[in-house]
Design an enzyme around this catalytic site. Sequence first.
Site, mmCIF file in Angstrom:
data_model
loop_
_atom_site.group_PDB
_atom_site.id
_atom_site.type_symbol
_atom_site.label_atom_id
_atom_site.label_comp_id
_atom_site.label_asym_id
_atom_site.label_seq_id
_atom_site.Cartn_x
_atom_site.Cartn_y
_atom_site.Cartn_z
ATOM 1 C CG HIS A 134 -1.980 -1.033 1.202
ATOM 2 N ND1 HIS A 134 -2.888 -1.164 0.168
ATOM 3 C CD2 HIS A 134 -2.267 -2.030 2.082
ATOM 4 C CE1 HIS A 134 -3.690 -2.197 0.426
ATOM 5 N NE2 HIS A 134 -3.329 -2.739 1.576
ATOM 6 C CG ASP A 155 -2.751 -8.425 0.438
ATOM 7 O OD1 ASP A 155 -2.045 -8.773 1.403
ATOM 8 O OD2 ASP A 155 -3.809 -7.748 0.562
ATOM 9 C CG HIS A 203 -6.627 -5.392 1.359
ATOM 10 N ND1 HIS A 203 -6.120 -6.305 2.266
ATOM 11 C CD2 HIS A 203 -7.805 -4.947 1.875
ATOM 12 C CE1 HIS A 203 -6.953 -6.403 3.296
ATOM 13 N NE2 HIS A 203 -7.981 -5.604 3.076
ATOM 14 C CG ASP A 208 -4.981 -10.101 3.089
ATOM 15 O OD1 ASP A 208 -4.634 -10.608 2.002
ATOM 16 O OD2 ASP A 208 -4.751 -8.916 3.387
HETATM 17 ZN ZN LIG Z 1 -4.209 -7.227 2.438
#
Ligand SMILES: [Zn+2]
Length: 345
Positions: free
Chosen positions: A160, A196, A198, A285
């Site tokens: 991120h 991931d 996200h 995740d």
């Molecule tokens: Zn994540």
Amino acid sequence: MRIFHSDEHRGHAGAKEMRYDELIPMCESPDRIDTILAALREQGHRDVMQASRFDLAPVLRVHTPGFVDFLQRCWPLWEAEFGPRGFATAYMFGMRGMDQVPNGSVHSMLSCYTFDVCVPFVAGTWAAIRSAVDVTLSAAQHVADGADAAFALCRPPGHHASADLAGGYCYVNNAAVAAQKLLDGGASRIAILDVDYHHGNGTQSIFYDRDDVLYASLHATPEREYPFLLGYARETGKGRGEGFNFNQPLPLGTRIDAYRPALATALARVRAHAPDVLVVSLGVDSYIRDPVGGFALESDDFPTIGADIAALGLPTLFVMEGGYAIAELGVNTANVITGFAQARG
Ligand SMILES: [Zn+2]
């Protein structure tokens, strides 16, 4: 596969995060690494090494000097104002129409260099950030030296973080730093596959206008999930980078039967890019019981993901990103590594 880690991440602990209307203990905690290492050993991965120390030059190839200076000075400045308790976090953010140049106070730095309330600083945060870079660069060097694959078991995660913004538990973009280091070491093309749950908004933004690094990501649709403002399929790169950013947003509740074809599509894009090294931003995740995630992958699905990645036949650097279901995090992560290793024979 050789696994690199460092004990210096442990001091990055004890802060809290906002989860919508709650203040909760950070899900991104030191026991994540412990449980992954234990599961890797349980599955027979014994080639585990402490990272070597690198200087900050590779970090500065990806991140701005002002941002890297902020990462180092944030806690000392905060501590001078508030004392050695709690954690440093932004109170407001530099938004449209506001001055976005730090004025020297820690508050203005946090406002300009963080984009959410999930990147707290404590006394051990900088040492942990730096150790995650060391872990990743040690693993990258191992692959550059001719190894078939390596696993950088690092924390905090990185995908991120952009050139000058920290957020979402991420401070320095470990995968991006490794990709750039490999290019600087002689590689012509790198692909980053981000699995991931996200979207890796930071990695995307770092390489968005470049054609030497392909970024391919499978993630929860930003219409429903963090980081909300990036990760759409229409984001395909710009300038020379047009066509080298490939997002596949997937609905919440996605199971392996829909995930695997999407992964195959991403892997086909990676193959077409013909990278010298594949960097995998490895988040698990996507697991059904992950407290931060919303997909429905099961533990038994993760070896398949590892095997599918292995089938590319590329030198591969795994870099740890997310995964927060502590009870199953170790097994899920080790399952990817074992699935990859067994497929490679
Ligand atoms: Zn994540």
